[in-house]
Design an enzyme around this catalytic site. Structure first.
Site, PDB file in Angstrom:
ATOM      1  N   LYS A 127       0.847  -1.192   0.000  1.00 48.73           N
ATOM      2  CA  LYS A 127       0.000   0.000   0.000  1.00 48.73           C
ATOM      3  C   LYS A 127       0.882   1.241   0.000  1.00 48.73           C
ATOM      4  CE  LYS A 127      -3.496   2.424   2.722  1.00 48.73           C
ATOM      5  NZ  LYS A 127      -4.526   2.304   3.750  1.00 48.73           N
ATOM      6  N   LYS A 140      -2.296  -1.423  -3.746  1.00 51.32           N
ATOM      7  CA  LYS A 140      -3.190  -0.274  -3.632  1.00 51.32           C
ATOM      8  C   LYS A 140      -2.380   1.004  -3.738  1.00 51.32           C
ATOM      9  CE  LYS A 140      -6.141   1.967  -0.336  1.00 51.32           C
ATOM     10  NZ  LYS A 140      -6.218   2.253   1.060  1.00 51.32           N
TER      11      LYS A 140
HETATM   12  C1  PBG Z   1      -7.590   3.198   5.756  1.00 49.46           C
HETATM   13  C2  PBG Z   1      -7.854   3.125   4.299  1.00 49.46           C
HETATM   14  C3  PBG Z   1      -7.701   4.105   3.309  1.00 49.46           C
HETATM   15  C4  PBG Z   1      -8.199   3.550   2.121  1.00 49.46           C
HETATM   16  C5  PBG Z   1      -8.585   2.250   2.399  1.00 49.46           C
HETATM   17  N1  PBG Z   1      -8.360   1.999   3.753  1.00 49.46           N
HETATM   18  C6  PBG Z   1      -7.230   5.500   3.403  1.00 49.46           C
HETATM   19  C7  PBG Z   1      -5.830   5.790   3.701  1.00 49.46           C
HETATM   20  O1  PBG Z   1      -4.993   4.903   3.876  1.00 49.46           O
HETATM   21  O2  PBG Z   1      -5.556   6.980   3.807  1.00 49.46           O
HETATM   22  C8  PBG Z   1      -8.289   4.254   0.783  1.00 49.46           C
HETATM   23  C9  PBG Z   1      -9.322   3.729  -0.146  1.00 49.46           C
HETATM   24  C10 PBG Z   1      -9.653   4.614  -1.297  1.00 49.46           C
HETATM   25  O3  PBG Z   1      -9.026   5.662  -1.535  1.00 49.46           O
HETATM   26  O4  PBG Z   1     -10.602   4.270  -2.002  1.00 49.46           O
HETATM   27  N2  PBG Z   1      -6.267   3.294   6.124  1.00 49.46           N
END
Ligand code: PBG
Length: 328
Positions: A195, A248
């Site tokens: 991520k 992601k």
């Molecule tokens: C929680 C989380 C996030 C997303 C999924 N889980 C936000 C982040 O990490 O700031 C993002 C999902 C999206 O942008 O659709 N940590």
């Protein structure tokens, strides 16, 4: 005049020939639809930067999930907007927390639906970071216990898959052993292993009301410049017990999807995130692109790169369009 022996166009002459040599196909079986649960009786708040996406109170959430299932999308992933935030993310592991309540309602009303939950602390922390904060630091090891508590409490509520997204080191192992100790040895972990610290999460933070109050997430989410490290993160999580690894966002990181698929030999999920969705919706609203064609091409690209699972806000539309196409 020179004629090549092999003419690639020969097998492109008709839809039937193209269908015979088609290497990848989209199917709603791969889709997971993200949903935002909020307290209240009859709430359906539109998210301004994500047309078609709403914060839903439990009655509406169940209604919408039923619609999702009827379209052939068999899994949803839940995010929660708690009533109160604090510095211990209490809402994340409260048995009466919003996602715990939403899970119980969904499993009761739609037992066939696979209900996943994002496991993170940011939505429940007053400062909006994904771990415990001390001064200007996000602490790793003390955050693990809270994340494990959240996973266990979701397991008790009946969740089908937990998906840790916090990016603390060691969290998959901590969650796995906490779940096992509580007897949830069969509950799968889909880890947001790879991520990145991305600008594409902007609209999500409106939806989940979770922007960090200070600083950014670069001390725990990955540097977009790194590729080997993304594979390493996946391998570490697999060693700690992850059943599925994830990349992601999806589109700027298709190379990582491919590498995880070819190098880990584990199921790979890709998260087609909020910013990717918002760009398509905005251009479509302006009439600058053909939304259906762009969405299906995008999802197919993610699939072709190697994703087994695609988490996408387009899931409902895409399932509808795929059904229309197969009936013509
Ligand atoms: C929680 C989380 C996030 C997303 C999924 N889980 C936000 C982040 O990490 O700031 C993002 C999902 C999206 O942008 O659709 N940590």
């Amino acid at each position: 005049m020179y004629f090549p022996q092999y003419r690639p166009r020969r097998m492109r002459q008709s839809e039937t020939l193209r269908g015979l040599v088609r290497e990848n196909r989209l199917h709603p079986d791969s889709f997971v639809y993200p949903m935002f649960a909020i307290h209240g009786e009859d709430v359906r708040n539109p998210v301004a930067s994500m047309p078609g996406v709403f914060q839903l109170s439990i009655n509406h959430l169940v209604e919408e999930a039923r619609e999702v299932a009827e379209l052939g999308v068999k899994s949803v992933i839940l995010f929660g907007i708690p009533e109160q935030k604090d510095e211990a993310a209490s809402g994340a592991y409260d048995p009466e927390g919003i996602v715990q309540m939403a899970t119980r309602a969904l499993k009761q009303e739609l037992p066939e639906l696979t209900v996943m939950a994002d496991v993170c602390l940011c939505e429940y922390m007053s400062h909006g970071h994904c771990g415990v904060v001390q001064g200007d630091k996000v602490l790793n090891d003390v955050s693990l216990e809270l994340l494990a508590n959240a996973a266990v409490s979701l397991a008790h509520a009946g969740i089908d898959v937990v998906a840790p997204s916090d990016m603390m080191d060691g969290r998959v192992g901590a969650i796995r052993s906490a779940l096992d100790q509580e007897g949830h040895t069969e509950l799968p972990i889909m880890s947001y292993s790879t991520k990145y610290a991305s600008a594409f999460y902007g609209p999500f933070r409106d939806a989940a009301e979770s922007p960090p109050a200070f600083g950014d997430r670069r001390s725990y989410q990955m540097d977009p410049a790194n590729s080997d490290e993304g594979v390493r993160e996946a391998l570490i999580d697999i060693e700690e017990g992850a059943d599925v690894v994830m990349v992601k966002p999806a589109l700027p990181y298709l190379d990582l999807i491919y590498r995880l698929k070819t190098e880990t030999h584990y199921p790979v999920a890709a998260y087609n995130v909020s910013g990717e969705y918002a760009m398509v919706k905005a251009a479509a609203e302006k009439g600058w692109i053909d939304e259906k064609a762009v969405v299906l091409e995008t999802l197919l690209g993610i699939k072709r790169a190697g994703a087994d699972i695609i988490i996408t806000y387009h899931a409902k539309d895409a399932a509808r369009w795929l059904a229309e196409e197969s009936s013509t």
